[in-house]
Design a protein around this motif. Structure first.
Motif, mmCIF file in Angstrom:
data_model
loop_
_atom_site.group_PDB
_atom_site.id
_atom_site.type_symbol
_atom_site.label_atom_id
_atom_site.label_comp_id
_atom_site.label_asym_id
_atom_site.label_seq_id
_atom_site.Cartn_x
_atom_site.Cartn_y
_atom_site.Cartn_z
ATOM 1 N N CYS A 1 0.832 -1.206 0.000
ATOM 2 C CA CYS A 1 0.000 0.000 0.000
ATOM 3 C C CYS A 1 0.868 1.257 0.000
ATOM 4 N N GLY A 2 0.757 2.048 -1.052
ATOM 5 C CA GLY A 2 1.516 3.285 -1.163
ATOM 6 C C GLY A 2 1.120 4.327 -0.140
ATOM 7 N N MET A 3 -0.074 4.212 0.404
ATOM 8 C CA MET A 3 -0.538 5.161 1.411
ATOM 9 C C MET A 3 -0.088 4.767 2.816
ATOM 10 N N GLY A 4 0.557 3.622 2.958
ATOM 11 C CA GLY A 4 1.021 3.157 4.261
ATOM 12 C C GLY A 4 1.844 4.181 5.016
ATOM 13 N N PRO A 5 2.884 4.750 4.392
ATOM 14 C CA PRO A 5 3.672 5.757 5.117
ATOM 15 C C PRO A 5 2.852 6.991 5.505
ATOM 16 N N ILE A 6 1.852 7.330 4.709
ATOM 17 C CA ILE A 6 0.999 8.480 5.019
ATOM 18 C C ILE A 6 0.146 8.167 6.245
ATOM 19 N N LEU A 7 -0.451 6.979 6.293
ATOM 20 C CA LEU A 7 -1.259 6.587 7.450
ATOM 21 C C LEU A 7 -0.390 6.509 8.705
ATOM 22 N N GLN A 8 0.815 5.957 8.575
ATOM 23 C CA GLN A 8 1.742 5.880 9.693
ATOM 24 C C GLN A 8 2.074 7.283 10.206
ATOM 25 N N GLN A 9 2.316 8.201 9.294
ATOM 26 C CA GLN A 9 2.624 9.584 9.671
ATOM 27 C C GLN A 9 1.422 10.254 10.337
ATOM 28 N N ASP A 10 0.217 10.004 9.831
ATOM 29 C CA ASP A 10 -0.992 10.565 10.446
ATOM 30 C C ASP A 10 -1.107 10.135 11.907
ATOM 31 N N VAL A 11 -0.865 8.856 12.170
ATOM 32 C CA VAL A 11 -0.941 8.335 13.535
ATOM 33 C C VAL A 11 0.132 8.997 14.392
ATOM 34 N N GLU A 12 1.364 9.019 13.885
ATOM 35 C CA GLU A 12 2.468 9.579 14.658
ATOM 36 C C GLU A 12 2.251 11.050 14.985
ATOM 37 N N LEU A 13 1.900 11.843 13.990
ATOM 38 C CA LEU A 13 1.714 13.278 14.221
ATOM 39 C C LEU A 13 0.539 13.556 15.153
ATOM 40 N N GLY A 14 -0.552 12.814 14.967
ATOM 41 C CA GLY A 14 -1.724 13.014 15.818
ATOM 42 C C GLY A 14 -1.423 12.727 17.277
ATOM 43 N N ILE A 15 -0.731 11.628 17.543
ATOM 44 C CA ILE A 15 -0.406 11.258 18.916
ATOM 45 C C ILE A 15 0.658 12.189 19.486
ATOM 46 N N ARG A 16 1.631 12.570 18.672
ATOM 47 C CA ARG A 16 2.707 13.461 19.130
ATOM 48 C C ARG A 16 2.151 14.791 19.638
ATOM 49 N N ASN A 17 1.010 15.217 19.110
ATOM 50 C CA ASN A 17 0.409 16.494 19.511
ATOM 51 C C ASN A 17 -0.406 16.407 20.800
ATOM 52 N N LEU A 18 -0.524 15.216 21.375
ATOM 53 C CA LEU A 18 -1.275 15.079 22.630
ATOM 54 C C LEU A 18 -0.462 15.613 23.806
ATOM 55 N N PRO A 19 -1.116 16.274 24.761
ATOM 56 C CA PRO A 19 -0.403 16.747 25.952
ATOM 57 C C PRO A 19 0.227 15.576 26.706
ATOM 58 N N GLY A 20 1.469 15.768 27.147
ATOM 59 C CA GLY A 20 2.153 14.761 27.938
ATOM 60 C C GLY A 20 2.925 13.730 27.135
ATOM 61 N N VAL A 21 2.831 13.785 25.817
ATOM 62 C CA VAL A 21 3.538 12.823 24.966
ATOM 63 C C VAL A 21 4.876 13.444 24.546
ATOM 64 N N THR A 22 5.958 12.733 24.841
ATOM 65 C CA THR A 22 7.288 13.225 24.471
ATOM 66 C C THR A 22 7.913 12.415 23.339
ATOM 67 N N ARG A 23 7.441 11.179 23.156
ATOM 68 C CA ARG A 23 7.990 10.326 22.111
ATOM 69 C C ARG A 23 6.896 9.430 21.552
ATOM 70 N N VAL A 24 6.963 9.184 20.221
ATOM 71 C CA VAL A 24 5.999 8.295 19.573
ATOM 72 C C VAL A 24 6.757 7.384 18.620
ATOM 73 N N ASN A 25 6.437 6.100 18.691
ATOM 74 C CA ASN A 25 6.995 5.134 17.752
ATOM 75 C C ASN A 25 5.825 4.369 17.142
ATOM 76 N N VAL A 26 5.645 4.505 15.841
ATOM 77 C CA VAL A 26 4.582 3.785 15.144
ATOM 78 C C VAL A 26 5.262 2.741 14.266
ATOM 79 N N GLU A 27 5.063 1.506 14.642
ATOM 80 C CA GLU A 27 5.704 0.374 13.961
ATOM 81 C C GLU A 27 4.675 -0.297 13.050
ATOM 82 N N VAL A 28 5.026 -0.447 11.782
ATOM 83 C CA VAL A 28 4.150 -1.133 10.829
ATOM 84 C C VAL A 28 4.668 -2.554 10.651
ATOM 85 N N VAL A 29 3.798 -3.524 10.894
ATOM 86 C CA VAL A 29 4.155 -4.938 10.780
ATOM 87 C C VAL A 29 3.204 -5.629 9.803
ATOM 88 N N PHE A 30 3.614 -6.783 9.322
ATOM 89 C CA PHE A 30 2.758 -7.544 8.413
ATOM 90 C C PHE A 30 2.511 -8.962 8.905
#
Length: 182
Positions: A133-162
């Motif tokens: 899926c070519g949109m995979g990196p975009i979805l991964q980035q959406d998750v990472e950026l959305g969570i990174r903007n939450l109060p109290g979050v200093t680090r985010v790791n979004v791991e894509v597995v198959f």
């Protein structure tokens, strides 16, 4: 929102070609047809019939309001951060499917741990509907950026597995109903 509305772009806008994930720029005045407006992003078809995604931050180019996330709980403790992370992920949609990635069964794990910097680290394990899926990196980035903007979050790791591979059985009952799969 799911429907068809023709819109002349009010300014030049960056977009991403679906399903390849290739970035492109659409000129001001270009006519697009709104296909889907879910999770704060917009899926449109261009004059040439290509499907592209326009980020919610560029809503003004479509004459729309930028998205807001209003149903988050207040607090910086691990439990609240985890609840809010799941809420953020429920706003991430595959641009071709009108169902969020949580109900699609793409998120396998979300864990919150104390971080050495004083906040919390969030680790997400997710998959895609198809490995190429070519949109995979975009979805991964959406998750990472959305969570990174939450109060109290200093680090985010979004791991894509198959493994395990995604299958339709992983979808929630709500998703199956939305897609008419009963």
């Amino acid at each position: 929102m799911y429907g068809r509305e023709s819109i002349a772009l009010q300014r030049e806008v960056h977009a991403v070609q679906i399903p390849e994930g290739t970035p492109l720029t659409l000129p001001q005045g270009h006519i697009v047809t709104l296909f889907q407006s879910l999770g704060g992003n917009f899926t449109v078809t261009t004059e040439r019939g290509n499907m592209v995604r326009i980020a919610g931050d560029d809503a003004d180019a479509l004459g729309k309001e930028p998205p807001s996330l209003g149903n988050l709980e207040s607090g910086n403790d691990a439990e609240t951060i985890e609840k809010n992370a799941w809420e953020v992920m429920r706003t991430v949609f595959d641009p071709e499917i009108p169902v969020n990635i949580v109900d699609l069964g793409l998120v396998y794990h979300c864990g919150v741990t104390p971080d050495a910097e004083g906040g919390h680290a969030v680790h997400v394990i997710m998959t895609l509907t198809a490995p190429g899926c070519g949109m995979g990196p975009i979805l991964q980035q959406d998750v990472e950026l959305g969570i990174r903007n939450l109060p109290g979050v200093t680090r985010v790791n979004v791991e894509v597995v198959f493994d395990p591979p995604w299958s339709r059985e992983m979808m929630s009952e709500v998703a199956k109903l939305q897609l008419g799969m009963f």
